[in-house]
Every structure is written in structure tokens, then in C-alpha cells.
Design a protein around this motif. Structure first.
Motif, PDB file in Angstrom:
ATOM      1  N   ASP A   1       0.837  -1.197   0.000  1.00  0.00           N
ATOM      2  CA  ASP A   1       0.000   0.000   0.000  1.00  0.00           C
ATOM      3  C   ASP A   1       0.875   1.251   0.000  1.00  0.00           C
ATOM      4  O   ASP A   1       1.902   1.310   0.662  1.00  0.00           O
TER       5      ASP A   1
ATOM      6  N   ASP B   1      -3.277   5.023  -4.221  1.00  0.00           N
ATOM      7  CA  ASP B   1      -4.511   5.799  -4.022  1.00  0.00           C
ATOM      8  C   ASP B   1      -4.714   6.793  -5.161  1.00  0.00           C
ATOM      9  O   ASP B   1      -5.833   6.963  -5.651  1.00  0.00           O
ATOM     10  N   LEU B   2      -3.640   7.465  -5.597  1.00  0.00           N
ATOM     11  CA  LEU B   2      -3.749   8.413  -6.718  1.00  0.00           C
ATOM     12  C   LEU B   2      -4.127   7.698  -8.012  1.00  0.00           C
ATOM     13  O   LEU B   2      -4.963   8.195  -8.784  1.00  0.00           O
TER      14      LEU B   2
ATOM     15  N   GLU C   1      -5.768   4.821  -8.350  1.00  0.00           N
ATOM     16  CA  GLU C   1      -7.152   4.367  -8.260  1.00  0.00           C
ATOM     17  C   GLU C   1      -8.130   5.525  -8.384  1.00  0.00           C
ATOM     18  O   GLU C   1      -9.210   5.368  -8.960  1.00  0.00           O
ATOM     19  N   ALA C   2      -7.763   6.706  -7.873  1.00  0.00           N
ATOM     20  CA  ALA C   2      -8.621   7.885  -8.016  1.00  0.00           C
ATOM     21  C   ALA C   2      -8.743   8.309  -9.482  1.00  0.00           C
ATOM     22  O   ALA C   2      -9.763   8.873  -9.883  1.00  0.00           O
ATOM     23  N   GLN C   3      -7.721   8.011 -10.294  1.00  0.00           N
ATOM     24  CA  GLN C   3      -7.741   8.336 -11.720  1.00  0.00           C
ATOM     25  C   GLN C   3      -8.389   7.233 -12.557  1.00  0.00           C
ATOM     26  O   GLN C   3      -8.449   7.327 -13.774  1.00  0.00           O
ATOM     27  N   GLY C   4      -8.818   6.138 -11.917  1.00  0.00           N
ATOM     28  CA  GLY C   4      -9.502   5.065 -12.631  1.00  0.00           C
ATOM     29  C   GLY C   4      -8.613   3.913 -13.051  1.00  0.00           C
ATOM     30  O   GLY C   4      -9.036   3.048 -13.817  1.00  0.00           O
ATOM     31  N   TYR C   5      -7.377   3.869 -12.591  1.00  0.00           N
ATOM     32  CA  TYR C   5      -6.463   2.781 -12.918  1.00  0.00           C
ATOM     33  C   TYR C   5      -6.545   1.698 -11.851  1.00  0.00           C
ATOM     34  O   TYR C   5      -6.790   1.979 -10.682  1.00  0.00           O
ATOM     35  N   GLU C   6      -6.318   0.466 -12.259  1.00  0.00           N
ATOM     36  CA  GLU C   6      -6.263  -0.660 -11.336  1.00  0.00           C
ATOM     37  C   GLU C   6      -4.820  -1.152 -11.296  1.00  0.00           C
ATOM     38  O   GLU C   6      -4.238  -1.507 -12.325  1.00  0.00           O
TER      39      GLU C   6
ATOM     40  N   GLN D   1      -6.078   0.002 -17.316  1.00  0.00           N
ATOM     41  CA  GLN D   1      -7.339   0.737 -17.441  1.00  0.00           C
ATOM     42  C   GLN D   1      -7.891   0.458 -18.827  1.00  0.00           C
ATOM     43  O   GLN D   1      -7.166   0.583 -19.819  1.00  0.00           O
TER      44      GLN D   1
ATOM     45  N   SER E   1       0.330  15.542  -6.320  1.00  0.00           N
ATOM     46  CA  SER E   1      -0.840  14.646  -6.273  1.00  0.00           C
ATOM     47  C   SER E   1      -1.521  14.511  -7.629  1.00  0.00           C
ATOM     48  O   SER E   1      -2.730  14.717  -7.765  1.00  0.00           O
ATOM     49  N   ASN E   2      -0.726  14.194  -8.654  1.00  0.00           N
ATOM     50  CA  ASN E   2      -1.322  13.956  -9.968  1.00  0.00           C
ATOM     51  C   ASN E   2      -0.600  12.829 -10.694  1.00  0.00           C
ATOM     52  O   ASN E   2       0.476  12.407 -10.311  1.00  0.00           O
TER      53      ASN E   2
END
Length: 161
Positions: A48, A53-54, A56-61, A92, A140-141
Motif C-alpha cells: 500500500d 490511491d492516486l 485508483e482515483a484516476q480510474g487505474y487498477e 485501465q 498529487s497527480n
């Protein structure tokens, strides 16, 4: 007499066709297969991190953890060893991406030469990947970096390094 010339021309054409097919088949067989991410052994141990977290927030697994890719070079009859590190592998929409996270001591210069120097080995190592995701933890991007086809008309001559 005309039939004889036709037979000779068809024979010459058939020989040329056979030679062309032979060399084409030989080149096709000897062409190296590009390395694809689908056959890559992924590290299933995903630790982890804020980068996950960033992503997953952008839609990536995130489907793979940190990996070490060993390299060996031969120069002047000596063998030199090195390695590349991949932080994660993400996907993604069916496309796979290599992931590198920002390092405070190794800032990335977002210029043509800066991206080339820092990320080109990764993009060439796995041409089957859709690109490389650079996770900037300070800002954070997530930035997507792709290797594009070179178009001579699009190059303006600047950033010559």
C-alpha cells in the motif's frame, strides 16, 4: 515461337516470385517478437502506498507491484550488469501501463530531452504497453507519457539536446 517466349517469361516470373517469397518468409521468421506486458510475470505483492490511491482515483487498477528488470551489457569483451526498477503495473480499459513514482532526489524535467533520458528505456523495454504513468506524489497527480511515432513535419527544431 510466341508460345516459347510466354513460357520463358512465366518461368522467370515464377522464379522471381519464389525467391521473393523465400526471403520474405525468412525475414518474417527471424524477426524478433516484441516483448508484451501480457506475458510479463507480475509481482502480486502490492504494498500500500499513496501512489496507489492516486492511481485508483484516476480510474487505474494496480495489478503488479515493484519489479526489478535485470540487464546485462557487453563492452570491450567485458560484461556489465545493471537493472531497471518498475514501481507498479496498472491497467485501465484493457490497456497496461508501467508506473514510476516521483523521487525527491531525482526530479523529472518535462522537456523532450528530460523525458527521453528518464523514461525512454522503460518505453522501449516493453513496446506492448500503452505508456508510462508518472505519479507525482508532491503535486498529487498522474501524468501519462507515451512514445509517439516520429513525424518530421511536426518537429520544429527546438530542444536539440
Amino acid at each position: 515461337m510466341d508460345g516459347q517466349y510466354d513460357t520463358i517469361m512465366i518461368g522467370v516470373f515464377a522464379i522471381c516470385l519464389i525467391v521473393w517469397l523465400f526471403y520474405g518468409l525468412r525475414n518474417w521468421i527471424n524477426r524478433p517478437q516484441p516483448v508484451s506486458l501480457t506475458g510479463m510475470q507480475l509481482n502480486v505483492d502490492i504494498q500500500d502506498s499513496p501512489a496507489i490511491d492516486l492511481l485508483e482515483a484516476q480510474g487505474y487498477e494496480v495489478i503488479g507491484g515493484k519489479m526489478k528488470v535485470p540487464l546485462a551489457f557487453e563492452a570491450n569483451e567485458s560484461v556489465f550488469h545493471s537493472r531497471l526498477f518498475i514501481d507498479y503495473v496498472a491497467q485501465q480499459d484493457g490497456y497496461r501501463y508501467l508506473v514510476k513514482t516521483s523521487r525527491r532526489r531525482q526530479p523529472v524535467e518535462f522537456t523532450g530531452s528530460g523525458l527521453r533520458d528518464r523514461f525512454l528505456p522503460y518505453l522501449l523495454l516493453y513496446p506492448g504497453c500503452e505508456g508510462l504513468l508518472y505519479v507525482d506524489l508532491e503535486d498529487s497527480n498522474v501524468k501519462l507519457i507515451r512514445l509517439m511515432d516520429y513525424e518530421e513535419d511536426a518537429y520544429d527544431g527546438e530542444d536539440l539536446d
